[in-house]
Design an enzyme around this catalytic site. Structure first.
Site, PDB file in Angstrom:
ATOM      1  N   ASN A 127      -0.403   1.067   5.504  1.00  0.00           N
ATOM      2  CA  ASN A 127       0.813   1.213   6.289  1.00  0.00           C
ATOM      3  C   ASN A 127       1.145   2.694   6.461  1.00  0.00           C
ATOM      4  O   ASN A 127       2.060   3.207   5.826  1.00  0.00           O
ATOM      5  CB  ASN A 127       1.978   0.470   5.610  1.00  0.00           C
ATOM      6  CG  ASN A 127       3.241   0.545   6.435  1.00  0.00           C
ATOM      7  OD1 ASN A 127       3.180   0.717   7.653  1.00  0.00           O
ATOM      8  ND2 ASN A 127       4.382   0.454   5.773  1.00  0.00           N
ATOM      9  N   ILE A 128       0.375   3.378   7.270  1.00  0.00           N
ATOM     10  CA  ILE A 128       0.680   4.778   7.535  1.00  0.00           C
ATOM     11  C   ILE A 128       1.781   4.802   8.601  1.00  0.00           C
ATOM     12  O   ILE A 128       1.613   4.246   9.677  1.00  0.00           O
ATOM     13  CB  ILE A 128      -0.557   5.553   8.051  1.00  0.00           C
ATOM     14  CG1 ILE A 128      -1.755   5.314   7.119  1.00  0.00           C
ATOM     15  CG2 ILE A 128      -0.252   7.045   8.148  1.00  0.00           C
ATOM     16  CD1 ILE A 128      -3.042   5.919   7.625  1.00  0.00           C
ATOM     17  N   CYS A 166      -1.165  17.090   0.527  1.00  0.00           N
ATOM     18  CA  CYS A 166      -0.737  15.862  -0.153  1.00  0.00           C
ATOM     19  C   CYS A 166      -1.213  16.009  -1.603  1.00  0.00           C
ATOM     20  O   CYS A 166      -0.968  17.038  -2.217  1.00  0.00           O
ATOM     21  CB  CYS A 166      -1.312  14.623   0.542  1.00  0.00           C
ATOM     22  SG  CYS A 166      -3.112  14.675   0.789  1.00  0.00           S
TER      23      CYS A 166
END
Lengths: 204, 204
Positions: free
Chosen positions: A114-115, A139
């Site tokens: 679910n980006i 990140c």
């Protein structure tokens, strides 16, 4: 025992998955610079690279990388994890006048993908804005979340998809994900094309 | 049949080895730009990346990469193979006012290693000279010869050796060579330190 081993290996494979309470552990044991025989060496963050003029990418920088980062003269950092930014890193930002942009994207495990497209789009607006340059995108490992943001940036720069994937794979290596590549393929850049940018290949 | 297969695979593995008569084959079948549904896309050369401000690296560019290269506004190209530069590439250079620096380094096969240190040193002087920027460094695959020159440049930028090797391996991937990494480790940068350069981390 065998089961535990298996579990351990699985966790190693999917190191982007963390429980909510788990904090990103930053190694603060190192000095800010490495010195061998009196010569000073710089330690770039994991997976560090230049993306374009004024735009860099990497994994999570720790204290050992700070003196290297100082040489880049950063004006801002785009941080893509939901975990709070560590105190030593916040201090580094403060003392160097670096602005922090936070766009928390959860680490995930295929096939539970679910980006958030809107978050990536907002993050790209920050990257495209020359007033934020030089900027470092990072990140945790500099592979998946950073890879997706850079990949979408390449689409905006009109790179053909095979070149976008080739670059993504160079950084993700054995951890490359089809789901990330599908996300980049389907990402709609049309709403960002009206923005001006100093990046190469960025033509309306 | 089995033997032939084996021979074929071996050649694929060691694609830097060519007979003297063998020319680098450039694929000229593509158009200069790719267009899908009327949209124009750029095709960066194999293994393309930005090394630092004004310095790029890649594998051998062919006609399909020319319109991408035009967006970089190159002032020079540093070519690291001994084979003559192909005619279409020479024409591209001429029409874009790009200067060609040739430092022919033979492709080789471990353990018959002979990277000429002096040649790499002269090549680095060209890369460090801001008057040649923006510059593209390339060989055939952008892995070994280019990787060694960039690695020596990183040493000059005072990157610690593990980071130099990490970057080298990112581009060489399965073709990474211990001999290349040993060359970079032993390469003496002291004679180049007096040169000035606009690159990051380049301090005397």
């Amino acid at each position: 025992m065998k089961l535990e081993m298996g579990r351990h290996l699985e966790e190693e494979e999917d190191d982007d998955i963390r429980s909510e309470d788990e904090r990103i552990e930053i190694d603060h044991r190192h000095d800010q610079t490495a010195a061998i025989d009196g010569e000073i060496f710089f330690i770039p963050p994991l997976n560090f690279s230049m993306v374009d003029t004024g735009v860099f990418r990497s994994g999570f920088p720790n204290v050992s990388n700070f003196s290297f980062l100082e040489t880049l003269g950063l004006r801002s950092i785009l941080y893509l994890c939901p975990e709070p930014y560590p105190e030593p890193n916040l201090e580094f930002l403060k003392s160097n006048g670096i602005r922090l942009f936070e766009f928390g994207i959860e680490g995930y495990k295929e096939p539970f993908v679910n980006i958030p497209e809107d978050t990536v789009r907002e993050a790209l607006k920050v990257v495209l804005d020359v007033r934020n340059h030089p900027i470092l995108i990072h990140c945790k490992r500099g592979k998946h979340r950073t890879g997706c943001v850079v990949g979408c940036l390449r689409k905006l720069q009109r790179w053909c998809l095979s070149s976008v994937f080739d670059e993504y794979q160079r950084f993700a290596a054995a951890k490359a994900r089809i789901s990330d590549q599908r996300f980049m393929e389907l990402f709609d850049v049309s709403s960002l094309k009206h923005l001006s940018s100093p990046l190469t290949c960025f033509k309306k």
